[in-house]
Design an enzyme around this catalytic site. Structure first.
Site, PDB file in Angstrom:
ATOM      1  N   ARG A  86       0.843  -1.199   0.000  1.00  0.00           N
ATOM      2  CA  ARG A  86       0.000   0.000   0.000  1.00  0.00           C
ATOM      3  C   ARG A  86       0.876   1.247   0.000  1.00  0.00           C
ATOM      4  O   ARG A  86       1.838   1.337   0.762  1.00  0.00           O
ATOM      5  CB  ARG A  86      -0.942   0.013   1.203  1.00  0.00           C
ATOM      6  CG  ARG A  86      -1.926  -1.147   1.194  1.00  0.00           C
ATOM      7  CD  ARG A  86      -2.885  -1.118   2.350  1.00  0.00           C
ATOM      8  NE  ARG A  86      -3.742  -2.299   2.334  1.00  0.00           N
ATOM      9  CZ  ARG A  86      -4.663  -2.603   3.250  1.00  0.00           C
ATOM     10  NH1 ARG A  86      -4.832  -1.780   4.290  1.00  0.00           N
ATOM     11  NH2 ARG A  86      -5.382  -3.690   3.152  1.00  0.00           N
TER      12      ARG A  86
ATOM     13  N   ARG B  38       2.046   0.936  10.151  1.00  0.00           N
ATOM     14  CA  ARG B  38       1.588   1.348   8.814  1.00  0.00           C
ATOM     15  C   ARG B  38       2.764   1.264   7.844  1.00  0.00           C
ATOM     16  O   ARG B  38       3.455   2.236   7.581  1.00  0.00           O
ATOM     17  CB  ARG B  38       1.014   2.766   8.860  1.00  0.00           C
ATOM     18  CG  ARG B  38       0.154   3.121   7.646  1.00  0.00           C
ATOM     19  CD  ARG B  38      -0.388   4.540   7.758  1.00  0.00           C
ATOM     20  NE  ARG B  38      -1.316   4.688   8.846  1.00  0.00           N
ATOM     21  CZ  ARG B  38      -2.633   4.466   8.762  1.00  0.00           C
ATOM     22  NH1 ARG B  38      -3.144   4.070   7.610  1.00  0.00           N
ATOM     23  NH2 ARG B  38      -3.413   4.637   9.800  1.00  0.00           N
TER      24      ARG B  38
ATOM     25  N   GLU C  62      -6.597  -1.003  15.197  1.00  0.00           N
ATOM     26  CA  GLU C  62      -7.259  -1.960  14.307  1.00  0.00           C
ATOM     27  C   GLU C  62      -6.296  -3.061  13.875  1.00  0.00           C
ATOM     28  O   GLU C  62      -5.164  -2.796  13.479  1.00  0.00           O
ATOM     29  CB  GLU C  62      -7.781  -1.235  13.058  1.00  0.00           C
ATOM     30  CG  GLU C  62      -8.432  -2.173  12.055  1.00  0.00           C
ATOM     31  CD  GLU C  62      -8.299  -1.676  10.622  1.00  0.00           C
ATOM     32  OE1 GLU C  62      -8.270  -2.525   9.716  1.00  0.00           O
ATOM     33  OE2 GLU C  62      -8.199  -0.442  10.430  1.00  0.00           O
TER      34      GLU C  62
ATOM     35  N   SER D  91     -10.539  -5.884   9.832  1.00  0.00           N
ATOM     36  CA  SER D  91     -11.858  -5.375   9.460  1.00  0.00           C
ATOM     37  C   SER D  91     -12.612  -6.503   8.781  1.00  0.00           C
ATOM     38  O   SER D  91     -12.100  -7.090   7.820  1.00  0.00           O
ATOM     39  CB  SER D  91     -11.751  -4.182   8.502  1.00  0.00           C
ATOM     40  OG  SER D  91     -11.375  -3.017   9.171  1.00  0.00           O
TER      41      SER D  91
ATOM     42  N   ARG E  56       0.795  -6.524  12.499  1.00  0.00           N
ATOM     43  CA  ARG E  56       0.145  -5.904  13.658  1.00  0.00           C
ATOM     44  C   ARG E  56      -0.080  -6.920  14.768  1.00  0.00           C
ATOM     45  O   ARG E  56      -0.072  -6.563  15.950  1.00  0.00           O
ATOM     46  CB  ARG E  56      -1.169  -5.251  13.226  1.00  0.00           C
ATOM     47  CG  ARG E  56      -0.961  -4.040  12.343  1.00  0.00           C
ATOM     48  CD  ARG E  56      -2.230  -3.233  12.139  1.00  0.00           C
ATOM     49  NE  ARG E  56      -1.961  -2.044  11.323  1.00  0.00           N
ATOM     50  CZ  ARG E  56      -2.775  -1.008  11.221  1.00  0.00           C
ATOM     51  NH1 ARG E  56      -3.924  -0.996  11.871  1.00  0.00           N
ATOM     52  NH2 ARG E  56      -2.453   0.020  10.464  1.00  0.00           N
TER      53      ARG E  56
END
Length: 429
Positions: A262, A277, A349, A352, A391
């Site tokens: 990303r 991130r 987070e 999801s 994560r």
């Protein structure tokens, strides 16, 4: 993609959905204007085609009667030329309206909480207790560097910011987590493991909703029309693009371990410290293809599968329901799993889990044949991280840290670590 007939016949419902999402109705209004222009031209085209058919019959009749049909033929030619021009305009308008439709987000499900931003996301469940420490806790960045497992300086030398090199125990821990997740989902939850390409074409990204709206978030390759995947949701969902599945084969469930990429456009300055991130990271993605009437029960099942990873690792976390102002572009309802990171004194987070209903199936043309019916119908697709490996490693490092700076290995991971119970001894920097 939204149902074309729904947008045409019930634009007020779409307006209300956009308002709930805190989104501008501008593109909807543009679609309606283009669609009205298209309809007007279609009516004119149909009228001219009717006139052309009648003129063709007159020409044929004149020729049979031996009459001079030159004037009629000239008029027929003019009408055909007008029709050709209108057909070209119709094609342009159809392409424009389709492109606009691709940019409209999904309609939130009625169960999705109404809210303006992430501040309005309700916490619906909490699992476990926050770990208690009798020493000053560190974040994973400092732990990883002190234990020689994380190296951000050499990663920056090789690739730049937002990359990491893992060494020794950290590499093994990351691999152990990934293998543990895949085994859990395949052996206990019935998922089929699949390893797709991590390079996809633009059609695949359009099929899941990343294009055209989110191109800036992607890494595009200079060679042809290729992109690095932001999530395995893209290639795995598109495995069945253009297919009609048998109802008896539903639900289909896939677990896909991949590297993801990303660009994090627009997020500079956020989470730049450590692994939270990154431009490149590992993830085990869960994707389900289900019948529409089952999809919300299937969402609860998907969520429970992602939660099982955290529970097996005994990591404290909470579940929030994303509100209409925070929900993703393609989603109708989403749960976020947020794991506790004591080094940051915050929940972050880690997964999801979303039901996108038939939004992706319409874009990618994924259908199934309901028993006893002649026509096929769109499937519903669901996706969720089960989990983001980096994560999860962050959460293990921070929740399982010890006073001497070492890290206990969760019991569930020890078989994947060769029986090792503790990793790392402080080495300094």
């Amino acid at each position: 993609m939204l149902d074309l007939k729904l947008v045409q016949k019930d634009p007020d419902r779409v307006r209300a959905a956009l308002a709930a999402r805190q989104a501008s109705p501008k593109e909807l209004e543009r679609f309606l204007a283009v669609d009205e222009e298209r309809r007007a031209i279609q009516r004119k085209t149909d009228e001219l085609k009717s006139q052309r058919n009648a003129a063709s019959q007159k020409v044929a009749q004149a020729k049979r009667s031996g009459e001079d049909a030159a004037e009629l033929i000239a008029q027929l030619s003019q009408t055909s030329a007008k029709i050709k021009g209108l057909d070209e305009e119709l094609k342009r308008l159809e392409e424009e309206s389709h492109e606009i439709l691709l940019g409209l987000p999904n309609i939130p499900h009625e169960s999705t909480p109404v809210g303006a931003s992430e501040e309005d996301n309700p916490v619906i469940d909490v699992w476990g207790e926050k770990p208690v420490f009798d020493f000053e806790v560190k974040d994973h960045h400092d732990l990883g560097i002190a234990l020689g497992g994380l190296d951000f300086e050499r990663a920056a030398k090789i690739a730049g910011a937002r990359f990491a090199v893992t060494w020794g125990w950290a590499s093994r821990l990351e691999r152990a987590l990934l293998n543990f997740m895949v085994d859990l989902h395949t052996s206990r939850h019935g998922y089929t493991e699949v390893t797709p390409p991590v390079i996809v074409n633009a059609n695949a990204l359009r099929g899941t909703g990343q294009l055209p709206k989110f191109e800036d978030d992607l890494f595009k390759l200079n060679h042809k029309d290729y992109y690095l995947i932001p999530t395995a949701e893209v290639p795995v969902t598109n495995l069945h693009a253009g297919e009609v599945l048998d109802e008896a084969d539903l639900p289909r469930a896939y677990a896909s371990p991949t590297q993801c990429y990303r660009s994090e456009a627009g997020s500079y300055g956020k989470d730049t410290r450590g692994l939270i991130r990154q431009h490149q990271f590992s993830k085990v993605e869960l994707v389900r293809f289900v019948k529409p009437e089952d999809s919300y029960n299937e969402l609860e099942k998907l969520r429970s599968h992602a939660e099982a990873v955290l529970q097996e690792l005994n990591l404290h976390y909470r579940v929030v329901a994303l509100c209409t102002g925070d929900i993703g572009f393609a989603s109708a309802r989403t749960y976020d799993l947020e794991v506790w990171l004591p080094g940051q004194d915050a929940y972050r987070e880690i997964s999801s889990c979303s039901n996108v209903e038939d939004f992706q199936a319409r874009r990618a043309d994924i259908r199934y044949k309901p028993a006893g019916q002649k026509k096929s119908a769109y499937v519903h697709t669901l996706n969720g991280s089960g989990l983001a490996v980096g994560r999860t490693m962050v959460a293990v490092m921070e929740q399982y840290q010890q006073a001497d700076g070492s890290i206990r290995v969760p019991e569930a991971l020890q078989p994947y670590m060769g029986g090792i119970e503790v990793v790392g001894q402080p080495t300094g920097t």
